[in-house]
Design a protein around this motif. Structure first.
Motif, PDB file in Angstrom:
ATOM      1  N   LEU A  32     -45.505 -68.219 -21.293  1.00 28.05           N
ATOM      2  CA  LEU A  32     -45.767 -68.265 -19.853  1.00 28.05           C
ATOM      3  C   LEU A  32     -45.639 -66.865 -19.257  1.00 28.05           C
ATOM      4  O   LEU A  32     -44.625 -66.192 -19.475  1.00 28.05           O
ATOM      5  CB  LEU A  32     -44.744 -69.212 -19.196  1.00 28.05           C
ATOM      6  N   VAL A  33     -46.669 -66.445 -18.536  1.00 30.51           N
ATOM      7  CA  VAL A  33     -46.641 -65.140 -17.853  1.00 30.51           C
ATOM      8  C   VAL A  33     -46.694 -65.375 -16.344  1.00 30.51           C
ATOM      9  O   VAL A  33     -47.559 -66.119 -15.855  1.00 30.51           O
ATOM     10  CB  VAL A  33     -47.840 -64.267 -18.290  1.00 30.51           C
ATOM     11  N   PHE A  34     -45.770 -64.768 -15.617  1.00 27.27           N
ATOM     12  CA  PHE A  34     -45.816 -64.794 -14.150  1.00 27.27           C
ATOM     13  C   PHE A  34     -46.466 -63.499 -13.663  1.00 27.27           C
ATOM     14  O   PHE A  34     -46.100 -62.411 -14.137  1.00 27.27           O
ATOM     15  CB  PHE A  34     -44.403 -64.877 -13.562  1.00 27.27           C
ATOM     16  N   VAL A  35     -47.400 -63.641 -12.730  1.00 29.13           N
ATOM     17  CA  VAL A  35     -48.049 -62.456 -12.156  1.00 29.13           C
ATOM     18  C   VAL A  35     -47.811 -62.456 -10.648  1.00 29.13           C
ATOM     19  O   VAL A  35     -48.265 -63.357  -9.937  1.00 29.13           O
ATOM     20  CB  VAL A  35     -49.568 -62.431 -12.446  1.00 29.13           C
ATOM     21  N   GLY A  36     -47.082 -61.447 -10.179  1.00 27.89           N
ATOM     22  CA  GLY A  36     -46.850 -61.282  -8.743  1.00 27.89           C
ATOM     23  C   GLY A  36     -47.866 -60.320  -8.155  1.00 27.89           C
ATOM     24  O   GLY A  36     -48.905 -60.031  -8.753  1.00 27.89           O
ATOM     25  N   GLU A  37     -47.510 -59.793  -7.001  1.00 26.96           N
ATOM     26  CA  GLU A  37     -48.468 -58.966  -6.263  1.00 26.96           C
ATOM     27  C   GLU A  37     -48.275 -57.470  -6.573  1.00 26.96           C
ATOM     28  O   GLU A  37     -49.161 -56.796  -7.082  1.00 26.96           O
ATOM     29  CB  GLU A  37     -48.234 -59.260  -4.788  1.00 26.96           C
ATOM     30  N   GLY A  38     -47.085 -57.000  -6.294  1.00 29.86           N
ATOM     31  CA  GLY A  38     -46.785 -55.593  -6.536  1.00 29.86           C
ATOM     32  C   GLY A  38     -45.318 -55.362  -6.293  1.00 29.86           C
ATOM     33  O   GLY A  38     -44.654 -56.165  -5.640  1.00 29.86           O
ATOM     34  N   PRO A  39     -44.785 -54.262  -6.833  1.00 28.23           N
ATOM     35  CA  PRO A  39     -43.351 -54.009  -6.687  1.00 28.23           C
ATOM     36  C   PRO A  39     -42.938 -53.850  -5.224  1.00 28.23           C
ATOM     37  O   PRO A  39     -43.697 -53.325  -4.401  1.00 28.23           O
ATOM     38  CB  PRO A  39     -43.152 -52.677  -7.423  1.00 28.23           C
ATOM     39  N   GLY A  40     -41.734 -54.288  -4.917  1.00 24.32           N
ATOM     40  CA  GLY A  40     -41.119 -54.034  -3.618  1.00 24.32           C
ATOM     41  C   GLY A  40     -40.129 -52.887  -3.758  1.00 24.32           C
ATOM     42  O   GLY A  40     -40.149 -52.147  -4.755  1.00 24.32           O
TER      43      GLY A  40
ATOM     44  N   TYR B  44     -42.811 -63.637 -19.476  1.00 21.85           N
ATOM     45  CA  TYR B  44     -43.181 -62.253 -19.177  1.00 21.85           C
ATOM     46  C   TYR B  44     -43.488 -62.186 -17.681  1.00 21.85           C
ATOM     47  O   TYR B  44     -44.123 -63.098 -17.135  1.00 21.85           O
ATOM     48  CB  TYR B  44     -44.396 -61.816 -20.002  1.00 21.85           C
ATOM     49  N   ILE B  45     -43.005 -61.136 -17.037  1.00 21.58           N
ATOM     50  CA  ILE B  45     -43.154 -61.014 -15.576  1.00 21.58           C
ATOM     51  C   ILE B  45     -43.831 -59.678 -15.253  1.00 21.58           C
ATOM     52  O   ILE B  45     -43.392 -58.621 -15.726  1.00 21.58           O
ATOM     53  CB  ILE B  45     -41.776 -61.092 -14.876  1.00 21.58           C
ATOM     54  N   CYS B  46     -44.892 -59.748 -14.498  1.00 22.74           N
ATOM     55  CA  CYS B  46     -45.613 -58.516 -14.158  1.00 22.74           C
ATOM     56  C   CYS B  46     -46.307 -58.704 -12.807  1.00 22.74           C
ATOM     57  O   CYS B  46     -46.120 -59.719 -12.143  1.00 22.74           O
ATOM     58  CB  CYS B  46     -46.615 -58.167 -15.253  1.00 22.74           C
ATOM     59  N   ASN B  47     -47.098 -57.732 -12.428  1.00 21.38           N
ATOM     60  CA  ASN B  47     -47.721 -57.734 -11.104  1.00 21.38           C
ATOM     61  C   ASN B  47     -49.175 -57.290 -11.183  1.00 21.38           C
ATOM     62  O   ASN B  47     -49.584 -56.654 -12.149  1.00 21.38           O
ATOM     63  CB  ASN B  47     -46.967 -56.763 -10.188  1.00 21.38           C
ATOM     64  N   ILE B  48     -49.910 -57.581 -10.130  1.00 23.26           N
ATOM     65  CA  ILE B  48     -51.309 -57.128 -10.037  1.00 23.26           C
ATOM     66  C   ILE B  48     -51.358 -55.598 -10.009  1.00 23.26           C
ATOM     67  O   ILE B  48     -52.167 -54.986 -10.686  1.00 23.26           O
ATOM     68  CB  ILE B  48     -51.988 -57.731  -8.778  1.00 23.26           C
ATOM     69  N   VAL B  49     -50.483 -54.968  -9.210  1.00 24.03           N
ATOM     70  CA  VAL B  49     -50.391 -53.497  -9.251  1.00 24.03           C
ATOM     71  C   VAL B  49     -48.990 -53.084  -9.683  1.00 24.03           C
ATOM     72  O   VAL B  49     -48.018 -53.798  -9.432  1.00 24.03           O
ATOM     73  CB  VAL B  49     -50.765 -52.827  -7.894  1.00 24.03           C
ATOM     74  N   LYS B  50     -48.916 -51.927 -10.333  1.00 22.56           N
ATOM     75  CA  LYS B  50     -47.668 -51.513 -10.969  1.00 22.56           C
ATOM     76  C   LYS B  50     -46.881 -50.504 -10.134  1.00 22.56           C
ATOM     77  O   LYS B  50     -45.812 -50.074 -10.552  1.00 22.56           O
ATOM     78  CB  LYS B  50     -47.973 -50.921 -12.345  1.00 22.56           C
ATOM     79  N   CYS B  51     -47.424 -50.107  -8.999  1.00 17.82           N
ATOM     80  CA  CYS B  51     -46.703 -49.178  -8.121  1.00 17.82           C
ATOM     81  C   CYS B  51     -46.597 -49.804  -6.739  1.00 17.82           C
ATOM     82  O   CYS B  51     -47.507 -50.525  -6.305  1.00 17.82           O
ATOM     83  CB  CYS B  51     -47.431 -47.836  -8.039  1.00 17.82           C
TER      84      CYS B  51
ATOM     85  N   ARG C  89     -47.237 -53.373   1.943  1.00 22.20           N
ATOM     86  CA  ARG C  89     -48.533 -53.927   2.359  1.00 22.20           C
ATOM     87  C   ARG C  89     -49.233 -54.504   1.129  1.00 22.20           C
ATOM     88  O   ARG C  89     -48.846 -54.225  -0.008  1.00 22.20           O
ATOM     89  CB  ARG C  89     -49.396 -52.838   3.012  1.00 22.20           C
ATOM     90  N   ASN C  90     -50.291 -55.302   1.374  1.00 22.16           N
ATOM     91  CA  ASN C  90     -51.076 -55.818   0.254  1.00 22.16           C
ATOM     92  C   ASN C  90     -51.765 -54.656  -0.455  1.00 22.16           C
ATOM     93  O   ASN C  90     -52.194 -53.705   0.196  1.00 22.16           O
ATOM     94  CB  ASN C  90     -52.169 -56.781   0.750  1.00 22.16           C
ATOM     95  N   PRO C  91     -51.898 -54.735  -1.770  1.00 20.25           N
ATOM     96  CA  PRO C  91     -52.626 -53.667  -2.455  1.00 20.25           C
ATOM     97  C   PRO C  91     -54.095 -53.640  -2.034  1.00 20.25           C
ATOM     98  O   PRO C  91     -54.693 -54.698  -1.790  1.00 20.25           O
ATOM     99  CB  PRO C  91     -52.486 -54.022  -3.939  1.00 20.25           C
ATOM    100  N   ALA C  92     -54.659 -52.433  -1.931  1.00 21.62           N
ATOM    101  CA  ALA C  92     -56.060 -52.293  -1.540  1.00 21.62           C
ATOM    102  C   ALA C  92     -56.961 -52.536  -2.759  1.00 21.62           C
ATOM    103  O   ALA C  92     -56.501 -52.491  -3.903  1.00 21.62           O
ATOM    104  CB  ALA C  92     -56.297 -50.887  -0.997  1.00 21.62           C
ATOM    105  N   GLU C  93     -58.248 -52.759  -2.462  1.00 14.06           N
ATOM    106  CA  GLU C  93     -59.179 -53.120  -3.539  1.00 14.06           C
ATOM    107  C   GLU C  93     -59.265 -52.032  -4.623  1.00 14.06           C
ATOM    108  O   GLU C  93     -59.280 -52.338  -5.817  1.00 14.06           O
ATOM    109  CB  GLU C  93     -60.562 -53.385  -2.947  1.00 14.06           C
ATOM    110  N   ASP C  94     -59.303 -50.760  -4.207  1.00 15.74           N
ATOM    111  CA  ASP C  94     -59.425 -49.686  -5.211  1.00 15.74           C
ATOM    112  C   ASP C  94     -58.150 -49.579  -6.046  1.00 15.74           C
ATOM    113  O   ASP C  94     -58.197 -49.247  -7.244  1.00 15.74           O
ATOM    114  CB  ASP C  94     -59.765 -48.340  -4.550  1.00 15.74           C
TER     115      ASP C  94
END
Ligand code: URA
Length: 242
Positions: free
Chosen positions: A95-103, A136-143, A149-154
């Motif tokens: 099972l992999v959890f995918v969040g948004e981005g680091p806080g 495993y825990i990770c995010n859409i963006v790594k920084c 704020r929400n990560p931008a498309e680029d």
């Protein structure tokens, strides 16, 4: 195209059509946002093997992917970060959890989901009779995006190839996306999380269950019941007894 690849593309088409239907869209139109969705339908498991930033084939280790990411400068988020949050957990997680981005806390520590939302995620994992080290825990963006704020498309575009390679390397049975950004990004849809959650979708041949983000649950504890329903479906699929 191999039969298995075709079956995966068709499953994704079916899932995307159902999303559109649930939004009340009965026909097909050529508005740019729909064409963008359709563009993603043509993605095949070859995307898991390599793409724009990821030329490596499946079979690579998480360490190889991390080394390739290096001290990343591929998008503007590098300017404000303290640490890259690559992801952590079992390289063989089911099972992999995918969040948004680091806080804030994640940016300081370099580890995903260690702040207040992470503590709630730990409780969710424990309720699933799993240990954090088994998933495993990770995010859409790594920084960390400035001010959370929400990560931008680029920024997403620059980071996503690495996430795809991580998931290909782990080859989990289920992906659980946390919150709207992760679900919409991986499923290539604009459907709201309230519509997407609660049922399995297919992503590159892997079952994907969208659910609410733990940070949202901290603000709206009455929605925890729905998350419990979602994780029970994951447990049933992984054959973890209640
Ligand atoms: N929220 C996220 O989406 N990811 C983290 O790692 C922490 C908080």
């Amino acid at each position: 195209m191999k039969t298995a690849d075709l079956a995966q593309v068709l499953a994704q088409v079916k899932s995307s059509l159902r999303d559109l239907q649930q939004q009340g869209i009965e026909g097909f139109n050529c508005r740019p946002e729909f064409l963008r969705i359709v563009g993603r339908w043509t993605e095949t498991p070859s995307c898991l093997a390599g793409d724009a930033a990821g030329q490596k084939a499946e079979g690579e280790s998480l360490k190889e992917i991390k080394d390739d990411l290096g001290n990343c400068f591929r998008c503007p988020l590098h300017k404000g970060r303290s640490k890259i949050v690559f992801g952590e957990g079992s390289p063989k997680a089911r099972l992999v959890f995918v969040g948004e981005g680091p806080g804030y806390e994640e940016d300081r520590s370099g580890r995903p989901f260690v702040g207040p939302a992470g503590q709630l995620l730990d409780k969710i994992i424990a309720a699933m009779k799993l240990d954090r080290s088994e998933v495993y825990i990770c995010n859409i963006v790594k920084c960390r995006p400035p001010g959370n704020r929400n990560p931008a498309e680029d920024e997403i575009e620059a980071c996503l190839p690495f996430l795809k390679r991580q998931i290909a390397s782990i080859a989990p049975e289920v992906i659980c996306t946390l919150g709207s950004v992760a679900a919409k990004t991986l499923l290539g849809t604009q459907s709201p999380i309230s519509i997407l959650r609660g049922r399995f979708h297919q992503w590159m041949g892997i079952k994907l269950m969208p659910t609410f983000h733990p940070a949202y649950l901290l603000r709206n504890p009455e929605r925890k019941r729905e998350v419990w329903e979602d994780v029970k479906k994951i447990m049933a699929f992984l054959r973890i007894p209640l």
